[in-house]
Design an enzyme around this catalytic site. Structure first.
Site, PDB file in Angstrom:
ATOM      1  N   TRP A   1      -8.711 -10.503   2.498  1.00 54.63           N
ATOM      2  CA  TRP A   1      -8.062 -10.110   3.741  1.00 54.63           C
ATOM      3  C   TRP A   1      -9.003 -10.527   4.860  1.00 54.63           C
ATOM      4  O   TRP A   1     -10.054  -9.933   4.964  1.00 54.63           O
ATOM      5  CB  TRP A   1      -7.826  -8.594   3.790  1.00 54.63           C
ATOM      6  CG  TRP A   1      -7.086  -8.208   5.040  1.00 54.63           C
ATOM      7  CD1 TRP A   1      -7.619  -7.954   6.265  1.00 54.63           C
ATOM      8  CD2 TRP A   1      -5.661  -8.067   5.188  1.00 54.63           C
ATOM      9  NE1 TRP A   1      -6.630  -7.660   7.170  1.00 54.63           N
ATOM     10  CE2 TRP A   1      -5.426  -7.726   6.544  1.00 54.63           C
ATOM     11  CE3 TRP A   1      -4.577  -8.211   4.334  1.00 54.63           C
ATOM     12  CZ2 TRP A   1      -4.130  -7.516   7.040  1.00 54.63           C
ATOM     13  CZ3 TRP A   1      -3.309  -7.997   4.838  1.00 54.63           C
ATOM     14  CH2 TRP A   1      -3.102  -7.647   6.176  1.00 54.63           C
TER      15      TRP A   1
ATOM     16  N   GLU B   1       0.790  -1.233   0.000  1.00 49.99           N
ATOM     17  CA  GLU B   1       0.000   0.000   0.000  1.00 49.99           C
ATOM     18  C   GLU B   1       0.823   1.284   0.000  1.00 49.99           C
ATOM     19  O   GLU B   1       0.641   2.145   0.873  1.00 49.99           O
ATOM     20  CB  GLU B   1      -0.986  -0.011   1.184  1.00 49.99           C
ATOM     21  CG  GLU B   1      -1.931  -1.202   1.153  1.00 49.99           C
ATOM     22  CD  GLU B   1      -3.020  -1.162   2.224  1.00 49.99           C
ATOM     23  OE1 GLU B   1      -2.844  -0.473   3.229  1.00 49.99           O
ATOM     24  OE2 GLU B   1      -4.053  -1.833   2.011  1.00 49.99           O
TER      25      GLU B   1
ATOM     26  N   GLU C   1      -6.491  -7.578  -1.821  1.00 53.78           N
ATOM     27  CA  GLU C   1      -6.993  -7.427  -0.458  1.00 53.78           C
ATOM     28  C   GLU C   1      -8.399  -6.900  -0.587  1.00 53.78           C
ATOM     29  O   GLU C   1      -8.646  -5.991  -1.379  1.00 53.78           O
ATOM     30  CB  GLU C   1      -6.215  -6.373   0.360  1.00 53.78           C
ATOM     31  CG  GLU C   1      -4.876  -6.769   0.855  1.00 53.78           C
ATOM     32  CD  GLU C   1      -4.328  -5.751   1.888  1.00 53.78           C
ATOM     33  OE1 GLU C   1      -5.130  -5.050   2.545  1.00 53.78           O
ATOM     34  OE2 GLU C   1      -3.107  -5.664   2.003  1.00 53.78           O
TER      35      GLU C   1
HETATM   36  C1  LIG Z   1       1.140   5.063   4.936  1.00 55.03           C
HETATM   37  O1  LIG Z   1       1.897   5.098   6.113  1.00 55.03           O
HETATM   38  C2  LIG Z   1       1.682   6.246   6.879  1.00 55.03           C
HETATM   39  C3  LIG Z   1       2.681   6.260   8.004  1.00 55.03           C
HETATM   40  O2  LIG Z   1       2.737   5.063   8.699  1.00 55.03           O
HETATM   41  C4  LIG Z   1       0.210   6.268   7.332  1.00 55.03           C
HETATM   42  O3  LIG Z   1      -0.056   7.403   8.111  1.00 55.03           O
HETATM   43  C5  LIG Z   1      -0.657   6.291   6.092  1.00 55.03           C
HETATM   44  O4  LIG Z   1      -2.008   6.271   6.447  1.00 55.03           O
HETATM   45  C6  LIG Z   1      -0.337   5.099   5.248  1.00 55.03           C
HETATM   46  N1  LIG Z   1      -1.096   5.150   4.026  1.00 55.03           N
HETATM   47  C7  LIG Z   1      -1.640   4.115   3.407  1.00 55.03           C
HETATM   48  C8  LIG Z   1      -1.929   2.894   4.079  1.00 55.03           C
HETATM   49  O5  LIG Z   1      -1.886   4.137   2.254  1.00 55.03           O
END
Ligand SMILES: *[C@@H]1O[C@H](CO)[C@@H](O)[C@H](O)[C@H]1NC(C)=O
Ligand SMILES: *[C@@H]1O[C@H](CO)[C@@H](O)[C@H](O)[C@H]1NC(C)=O
Ligand SMILES: *[C@@H]1O[C@H](CO)[C@@H](O)[C@H](O)[C@H]1NC(C)=O
Ligand SMILES: *[C@@H]1O[C@H](CO)[C@@H](O)[C@H](O)[C@H]1NC(C)=O
Ligand SMILES: *[C@@H]1O[C@H](CO)[C@@H](O)[C@H](O)[C@H]1NC(C)=O
Length: 459
Positions: A420, A271, A391
């Protein structure tokens, strides 16, 4: 989905009084009625409204609460797993092969299909991120359950970056003072060898993500904090020192399994997005997709240069960049351009995730998810590459919604899917349940088995 920390294993619980919750256990959250007291050395840490967890004081500083905004897939980051015993010595592993017919050959692509030894290879599978954290017999149990449902493919994680060495579970890279050490010790890469060996013995192919966007199990933010303390989350995609460090890790991890047929594919990240823990992307990350697209070209080409045998994909959520977006996963906010990324020659297939309840579509989740599948199947046809919904999860109304979506996968022509996430009841109790886990004794498991059979029949 965030890979929760609660699958981690500890030795610390053995002698603990029952009134205190052990390490990694739940200690609070909406509706929780158990003990809010955590064992010594751990603190009850609020992860979100639904879930607080006993986390070692040494690591609480690295835990980031998932954002509460519905604009992320970070619903409950984890729920308690019972605490596992330490991995036994390797000699206790005794895989019982249930299938040896297809353990030769690498999975390849053929137009919009996957192929193995000249036949269609159907990706009907599940996620099980916690596998390497478990003991050998428990890994066996998990794969037996998965094979029992007729699934072919399991996505798991090939990362755990820590800043303090641990004597349990598995971590692959220790970061200290800006230097990473690949872990070849007893709680290191040999634990992943066990996952691979067990998958192979059960005729299962693995999709392995190599770094986490999220801060669970280390992830991009560890590289940034270790190598560019002034950086933001997206510095991971552009800083040359960080890219070199990630390639060194890939060389160690991927290089070990270059000839391993039980691995189906490598993924560049779980992700990846522009935004970091503030939820706001820095000005240096192009939310319309070019920053992550450039990074994906670089890293996928690097993997192909050291491993020509395995497929490569991003591991992203599959966001579109539309001029008139109907809902925000189609809008230029998150740094992913699914259609453009699918054109990268060193990427073999496309991936997307689906959490409509977490993405502001909770009032229309089922229909929104159907359209999301159809739109990715269209992109698949246009690119003539396989695409998988790798997922998906709903907290409510799972049986009806999943039945519909699995039917949509078949009818849309989408190449495959992975739920998932699979759960198993292991030697010490159930694997982590973040609200999405499905267990062999539950109501979703047989529906999943039926769907896998239908997808195999379609091919
Ligand atoms: C990516 O990681 C950051 C820092 O851990 C988080 O705040 C953010 O929501 C995440 N984004 C996603 C899962 O796409
Ligand atoms: C890291 O740096 C600190 C402060 O300079 C030092 O005390 C410590 O020994 C270093 N640790 C390692 C593993 O090099
Ligand atoms: C980080 O920022 C501080 C304050 O602006 C500066 O003094 C320091 O040199 C920067 N460090 C790096 C590695 O760029
Ligand atoms: C993989 O197989 C090739 C060809 O047999 C061999 O040259 C190479 O050393 C092997 N690599 C590993 C990591 O085992
Ligand atoms: C629900 O989602 C579908 C597919 O995106 C869309 O066509 C429909 O208009 C949506 N309905 C509502 C009430 O938002």
């Amino acid at each position: 989905m965030t890979f929760g920390r609660s699958g981690l294993i500890s030795l610390l619980c053995a002698a603990v009084a029952l009134a205190q919750s052990p390490i990694w256990a739940q200690c609070g959250g909406d509706g929780f009625t158990g003990s809010t007291d955590c064992v010594s050395g751990t603190a009850c840490t609020v992860l979100n409204t639904w879930f607080s967890q006993c986390i070692p004081v040494s690591v609480t500083s690295t835990i980031q609460s998932p954002p509460s905004s519905p604009s992320t897939s970070s619903v409950a980051s984890s729920t308690p797993s019972s605490v596992s015993s330490p991995p036994p010595s390797p000699t206790s592993s005794s895989p019982q092969p249930t299938s040896t017919a297809n353990d030769e050959g690498f999975v390849t692509t053929n137009g919009q299909k996957f192929s193995l030894n000249g036949e269609d290879y159907v990706v009907a599978g599940t996620n099980a991120y916690w596998l390497a954290q478990e003991s050998d017999p428990d890994i066996e149990t998990a794969f037996e359950d998965i094979v029992g449902a007729g699934l072919t493919t399991v996505r798991t994680m090939g990362f755990n970056d820590v800043t303090t060495p641990q004597e349990w579970g598995a971590y692959y890279q220790l970061w200290q003072n800006g230097t990473a050490t690949f872990n070849t010790g007893a709680f290191g890469i040999s634990r992943f060898d066990s996952v691979v060996a067990s998958a192979k013995a059960h005729g299962i192919r693995l999709i392995v993500a190599l770094v986490n966007n999220w801060s669970d199990f280390g992830g991009m933010d560890v590289y940034v904090s270790q190598l560019n303390p002034n950086g933001t989350h997206d510095t991971f995609y552009t800083d040359e020192t960080i890219i070199a460090a990630y390639e060194t890790y890939i060389n160690n991890f991927v290089g070990r399994y270059v000839n391993e047929t039980a691995i189906m594919a490598w993924e560049l990240a779980n992700e990846p997005r522009c935004a970091g823990s503030t939820g706001t992307p820095s000005a240096n990350c192009d939310t319309t997709g070019s920053t992550i697209n450039t990074w994906a070209q670089t890293i996928s080409a690097y993997i192909k240069s050291i491993d020509p045998n395995h497929l490569v994909a991003i591991g992203d959520e599959g966001f579109f960049q539309e001029a008139n977006p109907p809902t925000y996963p189609y809008a230029p906010y998150l740094g992913i351009d699914f259609v453009k990324n699918l054109e990268i020659p060193t990427l073999d297939f496309g991936t997307f995730h689906s959490y409509p309840e977490s993405w502001g579509q909770q009032d229309n989740a089922s229909a929104w998810g159907t359209q999301w599948i159809i739109d990715h199947a269209t992109a698949q046809k246009n690119a003539n590459k396989p695409v998988i919904m790798e997922e998906f999860g709903m907290l409510d109304n799972q049986a009806d919604t999943y039945t519909g979506w699995w039917s949509d996968v078949v009818s849309s022509g989408l190449t495959g899917d992975l739920i998932w996430q699979a759960g198993s009841v292991l030697s010490d109790g159930p694997t982590p349940d973040d609200g999405y886990a499905v267990y062999p004794t539950g109501t979703i498991y047989p529906i999943m088995a039926t769907a896998a059979a239908a997808l195999k029949q379609r091919g």
